[in-house]
Design an enzyme around this catalytic site. Structure first.
Site, PDB file in Angstrom:
ATOM      1  N   LYS B  77       0.864  -1.187   0.000  1.00 40.03           N
ATOM      2  CA  LYS B  77       0.000   0.000   0.000  1.00 40.03           C
ATOM      3  C   LYS B  77       0.902   1.239   0.000  1.00 40.03           C
ATOM      4  O   LYS B  77       1.945   1.248   0.676  1.00 40.03           O
ATOM      5  CB  LYS B  77      -0.884  -0.024   1.254  1.00 40.03           C
ATOM      6  CG  LYS B  77      -1.924   1.083   1.316  1.00 40.03           C
ATOM      7  CD  LYS B  77      -2.810   0.947   2.569  1.00 40.03           C
ATOM      8  CE  LYS B  77      -3.880   2.022   2.639  1.00 40.03           C
ATOM      9  NZ  LYS B  77      -4.737   1.903   3.835  1.00 40.03           N
ATOM     10  N   SER B 152      -9.773   2.068   3.087  1.00 45.92           N
ATOM     11  CA  SER B 152      -8.889   2.816   2.231  1.00 45.92           C
ATOM     12  C   SER B 152      -7.888   1.967   1.452  1.00 45.92           C
ATOM     13  O   SER B 152      -7.324   2.446   0.474  1.00 45.92           O
ATOM     14  CB  SER B 152      -8.108   3.829   3.077  1.00 45.92           C
ATOM     15  OG  SER B 152      -7.210   3.170   3.957  1.00 45.92           O
ATOM     16  N   SER B 176     -10.100  -0.327   7.213  1.00 43.43           N
ATOM     17  CA  SER B 176      -9.477  -0.153   5.891  1.00 43.43           C
ATOM     18  C   SER B 176      -8.776  -1.367   5.312  1.00 43.43           C
ATOM     19  O   SER B 176      -8.370  -1.338   4.156  1.00 43.43           O
ATOM     20  CB  SER B 176      -8.488   1.016   5.926  1.00 43.43           C
ATOM     21  OG  SER B 176      -9.159   2.245   5.929  1.00 43.43           O
TER      22      SER B 176
END
Lengths: 95, 485
Positions: B77, B152, B176
């Site tokens: 990420k 997210s 997330s």
């Protein structure tokens, strides 16, 4: 709780955050709706409840104050927007 | 083909000499090239670096120095700092930021021999539940490209679901990892707060943020968690607690396992189709010998309001470091220092990030601190106490990860409150610092549904065991979206 355009402007100033004039009204609306949601907290009596800052209630760990890192000024300043002679440049603050 | 295999299977193939790391890395880089235009799941692809690392990994293996993850390519990420590689956090603010150091998670993965394919797209500064707030554009859900992947960690979830990477790292502040895992049909785990180092993971809400693995199966997550976990002196909230081998308990039978079902997770707001899938999963667990116990987490309804004080307050404080002076975006021709701060931040941050900074600044401002932040922390304790009581009676808690399957892009982007409510079942877990997982449990109208499993602090082994046993009985986690097979 409802916030007006003037509230938004003063909070934005506290946060040093520019909000475009045309968007102020929209922010006032969405911030007010978030604060309305948050208001639900007030329905609960929390007298004598200890605030929880850490899920495991541990306290800040301390270590001996000794130098562990090397100075990497050049590496760090390579990614800075503006530097000169090893210093970070900002607009003049003192006349 | 390689991409239809789980990380564990690929690990075995590498071990048996059936494939090399270079071959695997080339295969996944090619898949990203061929398919990511449809998904937008990557912000950066680090092909040259990956191929070089893969060649090194193969050499290491030939020399007899390989571990289970040596040569396995994964994606990180874009919230994790990666030395010399753009680390944008989904924001214009950091569009020009090449981190001068590696996050501990990235470093540990490297030490385990993992190859980085690239950096995945995400909601800006991890603030969002749909991946629509990214400066680099929305990510699409591989099961229906009109739908969001969740957020997210939406890029991580989307890329793993489409098999563009065997696994990815994610972070979870209010859901997330779990919510996008649920919406994309993959397996994701948020560890106990303090289990995985936050060093070099760009901070959003420091008392809630935690990194974890996103993969195809619980077994894969166990392997990754083995490599990610551990005490880190560089993270002041990291906990000194031994790391067990998370694969050790995977095969334990579930006989006598006590599963708690909180009535608050099955009430109003839960979509009917999602509910049916979750009920079926629970029936499956009963058949495996688990005992189902009705429980209550009476303060669940307060978790969203509490979160939207704690998280913005901490974010407004964390994001004050972005000042246009030392790194990141700086406005053109500032007329004075205040103008430099205000315009650099005003231009660098997107709308949702600004909204949260404003809410947080307000909640922390003089005269309001007690009414908001302290009050929220008191309620946080009450929410946490609910779980403590529940775990006196049960081993794990189950329910849906998300109240509904993936919604369409644009459907909620104008209404922050309805977006916030999509995290209703995941947020309390962060507030209490507990480990939680989302496991694929079936489909509702062709879209994946995730089962959430929550365990007590540091009980990740049990979580993985409970998920793995389910995945031995079902094959929902093996489903691949048609156009990405």
């Amino acid at each position: 709780m409802s916030l007006g355009p003037d509230n938004v402007k003063s909070i934005a100033h506290l946060a040093r955050l520019e909000i475009e004039e045309k968007n102020i009204e929209e922010y006032a609306k969405s911030l007010s709706s978030i604060l309305d949601l948050v208001e639900q907290m007030n329905a609960v009596d929390t007298t004598n409840v200890k605030p929880m800052a850490h899920p495991m209630d541990v306290s800040q760990r301390l270590r001996v104050d000794e130098v562990l890192e090397e100075n990497q000024r050049e590496t760090f300043q390579k990614i800075a927007p503006k530097t000169e002679d090893g210093l970070y440049l900002v607009p003049q603050v003192i006349e | 083909m390689y991409h239809t295999k789980t990380l564990s299977e690929l690990s075995a193939m590498l071990g048996a000499g059936e494939v090399t790391s270079v071959q695997l890395t080339e295969h996944f880089l090619q898949r990203i090239k061929d398919h990511d235009a449809q998904l937008n799941s990557f912000i950066s692809v680090t092909a040259d670096q990956a191929l070089k690392a893969a060649a090194d990994a193969d050499e290491k293996r030939n020399a007899g120095n390989a571990g289970p993850l040596t040569g396995i390519p994964i994606a990180h990420k874009d919230i994790f700092c990666t030395k010399g590689v753009k680390t944008s956090c989904g924001s214009k603010m950091l569009d020009n930021f090449e981190s001068p150091y590696d996050a501990t998670v990235v470093e540990k993965m490297q030490q385990a021999g993992v190859i980085m394919l690239g950096k995945t797209n995400m909601d800006e500064f991890a603030m969002g539940s749909s991946n629509e707030t990214s400066f680099f554009g929305a990510v699409k859900n591989p099961w229906n490209t009109n739908a969001v992947p969740g957020g997210s960690s939406g890029g991580s979830a989307s890329s793993v679901a489409a098999r563009l990477a065997p696994a990815a790292t994610g972070t979870d502040t209010g859901g997330s990892i779990r919510q996008p895992a649920s919406l994309c049909g993959i397996t994701g785990l948020k560890p106990t707060y303090g289990r995985v180092s936050r060093y070099g993971m760009i901070a959003f809400a420091s008392s809630l943020d935690q990194a974890g693995p996103m993969a195809q199966s619980a077994e894969d997550c166990a392997l990754l968690l083995n490599a990610m976990s551990g005490f880190d002196p560089k993270d002041s909230t990291s906990l000194e607690k031994e790391v067990p081998d998370y694969t050790a308990d995977l095969n334990k039978p579930l006989n006598g396992l006590k599963i708690g079902l909180p009535k608050e997770f099955f009430g109003e707001g839960l979509n009917k189709g999602t509910d049916e899938v979750i009920q079926k999963a629970i029936t499956e667990y009963k058949a495996m010998g688990a005992e189902i116990i009705d429980i209550s987490l009476p303060n669940t309804h307060l978790s969203v309001p509490v979160y939207y004080v704690v998280a913005p307050a901490e974010c407004s404080s964390n994001l004050s470091r972005f000042d246009g002076v030392r790194f990141g975006h700086r406005c053109e021709e500032p007329k004075d220092l205040e103008d430099l701060y205000k315009r650099s931040r005003g231009e660098g941050f997107g709308e949702e990030v600004k909204r949260r900074i404003l809410v947080g600044t307000y909640a922390l401002s003089a005269g309001y601190y007690d009414a908001y932040y302290i009050k929220a922390q008191q309620l946080r304790r009450m929410i946490s106490d609910d779980f403590t009581k529940a775990f006196e009676k049960v081993d794990v808690i189950m329910g849906p990860t998300s109240p509904e399957t993936a919604f369409n892009i644009g459907e909620k982007s104008d209404d922050p409150i309805s977006m916030y409510l999509s995290d209703i079942y995941t947020i309390a877990v962060n507030l209490a610092g507990l480990p939680g997982m989302s496991v694929p449990a079936g489909f509702d109208s062709k879209m994946p549904v995730g089962l959430q499993i929550i365990a007590n602090h540091f009980d990740e082994s049990r979580l993985l065991n409970v998920a793995h046993q389910y995945q031995q009985q079902t094959d929902w986690h093996k489903a691949i979206p048609e156009q990405f097979k």
